[in-house]
Enzyme design. Sequence first.
Site, PDB file in Angstrom:
ATOM      1  N   LYS A   1       0.851  -1.191   0.000  1.00 30.24           N
ATOM      2  CA  LYS A   1       0.000   0.000   0.000  1.00 30.24           C
ATOM      3  C   LYS A   1       0.881   1.233   0.000  1.00 30.24           C
ATOM      4  O   LYS A   1       1.827   1.339   0.795  1.00 30.24           O
ATOM      5  CB  LYS A   1      -0.896   0.011   1.249  1.00 30.24           C
ATOM      6  CG  LYS A   1      -2.155   0.863   1.081  1.00 30.24           C
ATOM      7  CD  LYS A   1      -3.121   0.228   0.084  1.00 30.24           C
ATOM      8  CE  LYS A   1      -4.502   0.866   0.145  1.00 30.24           C
ATOM      9  NZ  LYS A   1      -5.432   0.240  -0.807  1.00 30.24           N
TER      10      LYS A   1
ATOM     11  N   THR B   1      -4.106  -5.182   0.417  1.00 25.44           N
ATOM     12  CA  THR B   1      -3.451  -3.901   0.707  1.00 25.44           C
ATOM     13  C   THR B   1      -4.336  -2.995   1.559  1.00 25.44           C
ATOM     14  O   THR B   1      -3.828  -2.146   2.287  1.00 25.44           O
ATOM     15  CB  THR B   1      -3.056  -3.182  -0.597  1.00 25.44           C
ATOM     16  OG1 THR B   1      -4.229  -2.815  -1.329  1.00 25.44           O
ATOM     17  CG2 THR B   1      -2.170  -4.058  -1.452  1.00 25.44           C
TER      18      THR B   1
ATOM     19  N   ARG C   1      29.076  33.593  -8.638  1.00 30.38           N
ATOM     20  CA  ARG C   1      27.771  33.295  -9.237  1.00 30.38           C
ATOM     21  C   ARG C   1      26.756  33.004  -8.146  1.00 30.38           C
ATOM     22  O   ARG C   1      27.099  32.740  -6.987  1.00 30.38           O
ATOM     23  CB  ARG C   1      27.871  32.091 -10.178  1.00 30.38           C
ATOM     24  CG  ARG C   1      28.235  30.790  -9.457  1.00 30.38           C
ATOM     25  CD  ARG C   1      28.182  29.596 -10.385  1.00 30.38           C
ATOM     26  NE  ARG C   1      28.534  28.362  -9.663  1.00 30.38           N
ATOM     27  CZ  ARG C   1      28.412  27.135 -10.169  1.00 30.38           C
ATOM     28  NH1 ARG C   1      27.944  26.970 -11.405  1.00 30.38           N
ATOM     29  NH2 ARG C   1      28.747  26.069  -9.456  1.00 30.38           N
TER      30      ARG C   1
ATOM     31  N   GLN D   1      30.092  19.828  -6.601  1.00 28.31           N
ATOM     32  CA  GLN D   1      30.757  18.590  -6.223  1.00 28.31           C
ATOM     33  C   GLN D   1      31.622  18.762  -4.972  1.00 28.31           C
ATOM     34  O   GLN D   1      31.576  17.948  -4.043  1.00 28.31           O
ATOM     35  CB  GLN D   1      31.640  18.089  -7.383  1.00 28.31           C
ATOM     36  CG  GLN D   1      30.876  17.535  -8.565  1.00 28.31           C
ATOM     37  CD  GLN D   1      30.530  18.588  -9.606  1.00 28.31           C
ATOM     38  OE1 GLN D   1      30.373  19.768  -9.275  1.00 28.31           O
ATOM     39  NE2 GLN D   1      30.400  18.166 -10.853  1.00 28.31           N
TER      40      GLN D   1
ATOM     41  N   HIS E   1      19.958  26.999 -12.031  1.00 27.34           N
ATOM     42  CA  HIS E   1      20.736  28.078 -12.623  1.00 27.34           C
ATOM     43  C   HIS E   1      19.998  29.419 -12.594  1.00 27.34           C
ATOM     44  O   HIS E   1      18.781  29.496 -12.807  1.00 27.34           O
ATOM     45  CB  HIS E   1      21.065  27.735 -14.085  1.00 27.34           C
ATOM     46  CG  HIS E   1      21.812  26.441 -14.232  1.00 27.34           C
ATOM     47  ND1 HIS E   1      23.073  26.249 -13.744  1.00 27.34           N
ATOM     48  CD2 HIS E   1      21.448  25.269 -14.823  1.00 27.34           C
ATOM     49  CE1 HIS E   1      23.466  25.023 -14.033  1.00 27.34           C
ATOM     50  NE2 HIS E   1      22.494  24.400 -14.680  1.00 27.34           N
TER      51      HIS E   1
END
Length: 302
Positions: free
Chosen positions: A11, A58, A177, A229, A257
């Site tokens: 479920k 279920t 940025r 990263q 972005h």
Amino acid sequence: MPTISAARYGKDNVRLFKTHRDPKTGVHTINETVVRVLLEGDIEPSYTHADNSVVIATDSMKNTIFIMAKQHPVTPPELFAATLGAHFLATYGHIHVANVRVVTTRWTRMHVDGRPHPHSFVKEGEEKRNVDARVSRRDGIAINSGISDVTVLKSTGSAFHGFVRDEFTTLPETWDRIMSTDVDASWDWDVFADLAAVQAAVPKFDPAHEAARNITFKRFAEDNSASVQATMYKMSEDILKAVPEVSKVYYSLPNKHYFDLDLSWHKGIKNLGKDAQVYVPQTNPNGLIKLEVSRDGPSSKL
């Protein structure tokens, strides 16, 4: 002859809300979750021979979730997920693995006139606390905890340069940025032998969640980021250091972005690079960076 290599059923999207009322203070606490249960075991005949004698409806699973929520704590969600899974294994001998996912909405207590209100709350965006528990007769209880649906942004302190440049590259290098992402982080706990071991670890689950959340925010805000990263690796290192019982940390971070906009066509307005103030948020395509950091070596979740 075709054979079943894997099967599970259950479920999904069981919405659950529980209130606890302290009779002495009148203070309420609330918990809102969405629960999924998927069972594995000796269920192949229901697929191959239309034999429903091995099928737990279920709808019964849904009812079980509600009853267990009434009879047991739903916080921390790691405990509730393990309790649910252990119940299905104890109740049905032909079920060998219960996979339970609990997704918790973040509600916080409302403050009125500078004081916490006893029974009013505010929803903090779409942030979720996620728990996936795999409760197995043979392998114990494996729990993965996490955070998702948290959007963060900082307007400086992020760069991206020195990347591969070739005939397909148009992206300019930048030393400053906007950095934004939707946080999806999780961590694997060392495997628990049984439900009693999970119960013994209850005092650790909430602090670990808050530590991972705070580490993510602190590193995001304060790291002079060379890339998504590099920053996400530092986050993972910090979580492993803060929570010794965690064996692996996972991050999945889309790069949302925000591009500066050339406005020089209008009276020579400068709005690029260091002069940028007006940006255009991008919806897609977007970068997507994934990472797993393990104490003990590589895995295969990515």
